[in-house]
Write an enzyme that holds these catalytic residues in place. Structure first.
Site, short mmCIF file in Angstrom:
data_model
loop_
_atom_site.label_atom_id
_atom_site.label_comp_id
_atom_site.label_asym_id
_atom_site.label_seq_id
_atom_site.Cartn_x
_atom_site.Cartn_y
_atom_site.Cartn_z
N THR A 66 -23.76 28.16 52.04
CA THR A 66 -23.06 28.69 53.09
C THR A 66 -22.81 30.37 52.66
O THR A 66 -21.99 31.11 53.32
CB THR A 66 -21.61 28.19 53.16
OG1 THR A 66 -20.97 27.91 51.94
CG2 THR A 66 -21.79 26.76 53.85
N THR A 105 -24.25 25.60 62.60
CA THR A 105 -23.41 26.49 63.03
C THR A 105 -23.72 27.54 64.21
O THR A 105 -24.68 27.26 64.71
CB THR A 105 -23.72 27.59 61.77
OG1 THR A 105 -23.12 28.76 61.83
CG2 THR A 105 -25.04 27.91 61.45
N TYR A 129 -29.43 32.86 56.57
CA TYR A 129 -28.68 31.45 56.83
C TYR A 129 -28.85 30.87 58.08
O TYR A 129 -28.94 29.76 58.05
CB TYR A 129 -27.32 31.85 56.35
CG TYR A 129 -26.17 31.04 56.83
CD1 TYR A 129 -25.89 30.02 55.99
CD2 TYR A 129 -25.34 31.17 57.97
CE1 TYR A 129 -24.95 28.87 56.21
CE2 TYR A 129 -24.29 29.99 58.37
CZ TYR A 129 -24.22 28.97 57.42
OH TYR A 129 -23.24 27.84 58.09
N LYS A 133 -30.28 27.24 58.66
CA LYS A 133 -29.71 26.01 59.32
C LYS A 133 -30.44 25.66 60.65
O LYS A 133 -30.25 24.42 61.04
CB LYS A 133 -27.89 26.56 59.88
CG LYS A 133 -27.22 26.75 58.45
CD LYS A 133 -26.89 25.75 57.76
CE LYS A 133 -26.10 24.50 58.42
NZ LYS A 133 -25.34 23.68 57.53
#
Ligand SMILES: NC(=O)c1ccc[n+]([C@@H]2O[C@H](COP(=O)([O-])OP(=O)(O)OC[C@H]3O[C@@H](n4cnc5c(N)ncnc54)[C@H](OP(=O)(O)O)[C@@H]3O)[C@@H](O)[C@H]2O)c1
Length: 315
Positions: A66, A105, A129, A133
């Site tokens: 994260t 997310t 990121y 994801k």
């Protein structure tokens, strides 16, 4: 039933530990919480070994890479943890007819849409990121759709601006408000803060019932509380709540200056619009007659943040 929870030391993992301890979902099940020292999610061998040894009927993946900004220079690790590890979990669940509960997310979107994003809106992540994801979401969906005799089920709960036990924006702002008399906070990124306690309660109810796996419709769901705000709005509310609960702070809400994102450059770009629609999950919860079992499903984000601040240690 065997339940395996990855990410036990993270914000969400801790919320699951707490929820299983204090709810009926912990009763009669063998629950194994694993952290980095038990299983490195960069190692597919370690994940496979753990799955084979424990034999979970329900896999809850609360772990993730994260570190949004660090991911820009550590894309291999981000993809290993956020895409390859969930794929291994998904393949195991498919093979054994189990359930996989995974989290994603708002950063899978580019944030240029007006209004709220629904689950069928096109993803277009801006950051490494977000891309990692998104790759995890695709790997899971492919694993479950690729089998001739479809077995098992999955839910990917996309959420935003998570806070719980651990480091998060709200705690950072309250720490800064103790140290400084003036703060600058971005006011042009929109979304909604989501409590890990709220998320864990929702997720357990969606996947479990009366000591067995609940049958739900596999897919991606947006899981966020009602309402919307921006980071400046969150900061104002958190600081006002802390003052109301007797904290001694140097900064009051009026000492926060709203600034545009352009004045706070970070390595990873963030979506300007992180508003997610709750409609699909609302319909699924109604179909499963779960809305009445979730007392906080409709509790607005600001009430939840106030309640969170109330329970933080003022010192
Ligand atoms: N935080 C947010 O604002 C946010 C927003 C939207 C969606 N989400 C999603 O919500 C979920 C939960 O987020 P969170 O805030 O609870 O995350 P978190 O607090 O950062 O926890 C993530 C956990 O994953 C573990 N982990 C990372 N790399 C690992 C590895 N190689 N091997 C084993 N464990 C590893 C970490 O272990 P260590 O404790 O040892 O580091 C940590 O305990 C994630 O899927 C995240 O993508 C979060």
């Amino acid at each position: 039933m065997n339940i395996l929870v990855f990410g036990k030391d993270g914000q969400l993992g801790r919320a699951f530990q707490n929820h299983f301890k204090h709810s009926q979902f912990g009763i009669g099940n063998t629950i194994c919480f694993v952290g980095r020292s038990d299983c490195d999610l960069c190692s597919t061998t370690q994940i496979t070994q753990l799955l084979e040894d424990f034999g979970p009927h329900l896999i809850i993946n609360a772990a993730a890479y994260t570190a949004v900004d660090r991911a820009e220079s550590e894309s291999n690790i981000a993809f290993a943890v956020n895409a390859i590890a969930p794929q291994v979990m998904a393949k195991y669940a498919v093979q054994h007819g189990g359930t996989l509960l995974h989290f994603s997310t708002d950063y899978v979107f580019d944030g240029v849409k007006g209004g709220t994003y629904s689950e069928v809106d096109k993803t277009n992540p801006l950051s490494v990121y977000g891309k990692s994801k998104e790759a995890g979401e695709i790997a899971i969906a492919n694993a479950f759709s690729g089998t001739a005799n479809q077995r098992g089920q999955y839910a990917i709960l996309r959420t935003s601006w998570v806070y719980g036990v651990g480091g998060n924006f709200i705690r950072t702002i309250l720490r800064l408000a103790k140290e400084r008399s003036a703060l600058r906070v971005i006011d042009d990124q929109y979304g909604v803060p989501t409590s890990t306690a709220w998320l864990a309660e929702l997720a357990c109810n969606l996947t479990l019932e009366d000591g067995r796996l609940r049958k739900f419709t596999s897919g991606i769901y947006h899981a966020i509380p009602p309402g919307e705000t921006n980071w400046y709005g969150v900061a104002r509310l958190a600081i006002q709540a802390a003052i109301d609960f007797g904290w001694q702070l140097k900064a009051s809400p009026n000492e926060i200056t709203p600034i545009p994102t352009s004045e706070y450059p970070l390595p990873a770009p963030r979506p300007m619009n992180s508003r997610l629609s709750r409609n699909k999950l609302q319909i699924e919860l109604e179909r499963l007659a779960l809305v009445s079992k979730l007392p906080h499903w409709n509790t607005p984000w600001d009430e939840q943040v106030r309640a969170y601040v109330k329970h933080l240690d003022a010192n």
